[in-house]
Design an enzyme around this catalytic site. Structure first.
Site, PDB file in Angstrom:
ATOM      1  CG  ASP A 295      -2.261   0.982   0.782  1.00 49.40           C
ATOM      2  OD1 ASP A 295      -1.994   1.416  -0.046  1.00 49.40           O
ATOM      3  OD2 ASP A 295      -3.571   0.372   1.112  1.00 49.40           O
TER       4      ASP A 295
HETATM    5  C1  BGC Z   1      -5.129   2.578  -0.179  1.00 48.77           C
HETATM    6  C2  BGC Z   1      -4.959   1.760  -0.544  1.00 48.77           C
HETATM    7  C3  BGC Z   1      -4.813   2.885  -2.222  1.00 48.77           C
HETATM    8  C4  BGC Z   1      -3.939   3.843  -2.386  1.00 48.77           C
HETATM    9  C5  BGC Z   1      -4.040   4.096  -3.545  1.00 48.77           C
HETATM   10  C6  BGC Z   1      -3.954   3.693  -0.623  1.00 48.77           C
HETATM   11  O1  BGC Z   1      -4.105   5.253   0.800  1.00 48.77           O
HETATM   12  O2  BGC Z   1      -5.482   2.554   1.436  1.00 48.77           O
HETATM   13  O3  BGC Z   1      -6.113   1.618  -1.112  1.00 48.77           O
HETATM   14  O4  BGC Z   1      -4.814   2.142  -3.634  1.00 48.77           O
HETATM   15  O5  BGC Z   1      -3.734   4.762  -1.653  1.00 48.77           O
HETATM   16  O6  BGC Z   1      -4.497   5.600  -4.279  1.00 48.77           O
END
Ligand code: BGC
Length: 741
Positions: A295
């Site tokens: 993530d």
């Molecule tokens: C979120 C993810 C997301 C990623 C990219 C993160 O803060 O937890 O779900 O895919 O950002 O945008």
């Protein structure tokens, strides 16, 4: 035995090896580096300024993204040329994506195309209902179709990868990200997960109108203690495997090309560095042959977790655990070469991660068709077919929670509409709304206008467009307006920013002055229907008590206003069923239907498992949802043969209009070696019934689904008696017993 639909064919594996053999160490590590809108090199200050403007509401998110991508472009083009970047997040627009892709393919030494990812969660430009809403359709064809349309529009903006579906089980309505998943049930979320993967990826991932899916967040992200986003999950291995992992397994089986690690730790081990998840479960257990991405900045955050000494250590631990790609924090690109030299990671580990990344790129067909047709967007975005599908999905997502006969409303009634959310197009889009735009969207008032309804509108609790908060109650004009109206529609709930990431709440009641508005409507004495706009279950017993009808409309996307009017005026009989339990009070969270049996089940006596100051039953149970007709059940028969459990039941539409029913089958293991859930959904089916019509519905499931993990973590199916209920929701009463020999 694994059931995975593989994405890496022998031919792809051979191409991967051939390419890998030509790569330098720097090029290899470059493939593991995903960059996004995080500060790079000397552009930090400029980025910070744009961020300030965004936070102050001076620019839109779209303008911000554009500026950020623009600033980074120059700094990043050189990195792409040198093979130091394998993937981008949040690069949008065919021209921009093609330009970057061209540098990768035509100007880098080995011509390896880029993975271009974005959170296309419930639509790109045509926005569908938020996942929690769409899940209430209990309709896999809807789940799949909306993902296929989102994929098509995503391709048109140059993307080849979405960070979706989110398949986290959410049992706690305080957790804002409950909006992004399919709710609290493992079976329903598993069906949702598989359908989404099929929708995004299609039968052939390399087809030019498909994109790679990403099952996230692996794992147990929704088990955040207290419902506080990013918090630890402290759960048993049994709960992990029985509740949180099944949807991920379903996504893997369906062939999901990628997985994303979760931010949280499980029992003290950050998911980013947890080899049990990626090696034991995902690859060895489920036969996953795709790629795992962290993530955003999660590799660096391992230092904050306190299980890595520094970013370099975090990078080494993550790679060693099976985390293939570093999202956005440059920990891999800055540290892996040195860590290899130190012996903290092996070349084999780096090579394996690169294999996984290249495998996805080949499977997507990016080497054959790296660019997108820049004229596609104009033809596809918001085209009639996409809008019609969004309206259909929106209609099926609404849940009629209460109705004493007020709904459907007559089109010639004189209505009063109150509540700021009724006029807010942008708020209808919900969290993670891709490139959705306010001006393309229909709010409730747009819907009423399109139907030619005679109404007066008073915001009473206006929505602040900059802060996305709901204001205090302003009673000006309400008494007079009530006087003139036949009935009232009250738009209540949450703005889009109140759910989603980093949007946990410790009070899931109504925000701003909405409680006062409800009280005033109750005192006013006119019949009123509450239409709820929200991304989580709300604790609203007072609304249930005061309103004549309560329609759960969630955040329904582009076509929200039109779809709501379809239901309000009876052009569509509501068919949605809740996939999350609504508590009476926030203090009941986490509240979910499939909890295990206790020694003192909640009951009339004081010393039983309940709160003294809350009712035993939830406000609205899992599976609940009314129609404009009624259904009766009879003649339930269940048997097991050759490993399959079959149930037949007669369902009758006892009302006067045709409608769709969702037949639900629940199970309880009467005596087991571990306490089992009081009820668990094991099968469901949708059935269309004309007025007065009765049909026999057959439901089946594999008998081994009656098993569970014993105390030693062996999966066991214990013989004995199982309660079986079939009916309209999780409180279904039609019952029989199945004996498993
Ligand atoms: C979120 C993810 C997301 C990623 C990219 C993160 O803060 O937890 O779900 O895919 O950002 O945008």
């Amino acid at each position: 035995m694994t059931h995975r639909k593989k994405i890496v064919t022998p031919a792809i594996a051979a191409r991967v090896e051939e390419l890998l053999a030509k790569m330098t160490l720097e090029e290899k590590i470059g493939q593991l580096n995903q960059v996004g809108p995080t500060p790079v090199g000397g552009v930090d200050l400029e980025l910070a300024e744009w961020k300030r403007m965004l936070d102050a509401g001076k620019i839109t998110r779209e303008e911000y993204d554009k500026a950020v991508a623009g600033i980074q472009m120059d700094a990043q083009e050189e990195d792409v040329r040198a093979g130091r970047i394998g993937s981008f997040l949040v690069l949008k627009g065919a021209e921009k994506c093609n330009r970057m892709q061209r540098i990768a393919v035509e100007e880098s030494r080995l011509g390896i195309p880029l993975l271009l990812g974005l959170d296309v969660v419930h639509g790109l430009r045509t926005i569908f209902p938020i996942p929690l809403a769409e899940a209430c359709s209990w309709d896999e064809a809807v789940f799949e179709n909306s993902a296929a349309i989102a994929a098509r529009e995503a391709v048109a903006t140059g993307l080849n990868w979405t960070f979706a579906p989110m398949v986290d089980i959410a049992r706690d309505a305080r957790w804002g990200r409950i909006a992004e998943g399919a709710g609290e049930d493992p079976l329903l979320t598993s069906r949702f997960a598989a359908a989404k993967v099929r929708g995004f990826q299609g039968p052939d991932l390399s087809a030019p109108d498909r994109i790679a899916a990403c099952a996230k967040h692996f794992a147990a992200y929704g088990a955040a203690i207290g419902g506080r986003d990013y918090n630890s999950a402290d759960i048993s291995l049994q709960t992990l495997h029985e509740v949180y992992l099944p949807p991920f397994e379903a996504a893997s089986d369906a062939g999901a090309a990628t997985f994303m690690g979760a931010f949280n730790d499980i029992n003290g081990v950050p998911c980013t560095t947890n080899p049990y998840l990626y090696k034991n479960v995902l690859r060895d257990g489920w036969g996953f042959d795709g790629m795992v991405v962290s993530d955003a900045s999660a590799v660096a955050e391992v230092v904050a977790h306190g299980t890595a000494a520094d970013r370099a250590d975090a990078a080494a631990q993550s790679l060693a655990a099976g985390m293939d790609m570093d999202m956005g924090c440059r920990c891999y690109i800055e540290n892996l070469a040195a860590k290899l030299e130190e012996g903290a990671v092996t070349l084999q580990q780096i090579d394996d991660a690169v294999r996984h990344v290249l495998g996805v790129k080949f499977a997507l067909g990016l080497f054959e068709h790296p660019y997108v047709d820049p004229t596609l967007a104009d033809r596809l975005y918001l085209c009639d077919e996409h809008r019609a599908a969004a309206r259909d999905a929106a209609r099926r997502s609404m849940v009629l929670l209460k109705n004493n006969g007020l709904l459907p409303l007559k089109k010639d009634a004189k209505l009063l509409v109150v509540g700021g959310l009724a006029a807010e197009r942008g708020e209808m889009l919900g969290t993670w709304a891709g490139m959705g735009r306010r001006d393309d969207t229909a709010c409730l008032l747009d819907g009423l206008n399109a139907c030619g309804i005679d109404y007066e509108y008073l915001p009473c609790c206006p929505v602040d467009n900059e802060t996305h908060t709901i204001g205090n109650f302003d009673p000006a004009g309400l008494a007079e307006a009530l006087e003139k109206a036949d009935a009232v529609i009250a738009a209540l709930g949450e703005t889009k920013n109140m759910s989603g990431e980093a949007s946990s709440l410790c009070d899931i009641g109504l925000a701003g002055g909405q409680d006062a508005l409800v009280a005033a409507l109750k005192a006013g004495g006119k019949p009123f229907a509450a239409v709820l706009f929200n991304g989580r279950p709300l604790a609203i017993p007072h609304v249930d008590e005061a309103a004549d009808a309560v329609l759960e409309a969630w955040h329904l996307g582009t076509e929200a206003g039109y779809a709501i009017c379809d239901v309000l005026f009876g052009d569509y009989a509501p068919s949605g069923r809740l996939t999350t339990t609504f508590p009476h009070h926030t203090g009941e969270c986490p509240r979910y239907y499939n909890h295990v049996s206790t020694g003192r089940p909640a009951g009339a006596i004081r010393h039983s498992c309940k709160y003294m100051d809350a009712p035993i039953q939830p406000l609205y149970p899992f599976g609940h949802g009314l129609s404009y007709t009624a259904f009766a059940y009879r003649d339930l028969t269940v048997w097991e043969e050759n490993g399959t459990v079959t149930a037949t039941v007669t369902v009758c539409n006892t009302g006067s209009i045709a409608a769709e029913e969702t037949v639900q089958l629940y199970v309880h293991d009467k005596v087991a070696s571990r306490a089992r859930p009081v009820r668990e959904l094991k099968a469901f089916a949708k059935v269309w019934l004309e007025a007065g019509e009765a049909k026999t519905v057959t439901l089946t499931f594999a008998a081994d689904k009656l098993g569970f993990y014993d105390i030693a973590m062996n999966y066991v199916v214990e013989p004995g008696d199982f309660d079986i209920w079939v009916g309209h929701d999780s409180t279904a009463e039609l019952h029989t017993v199945l004996t498993l020999a």
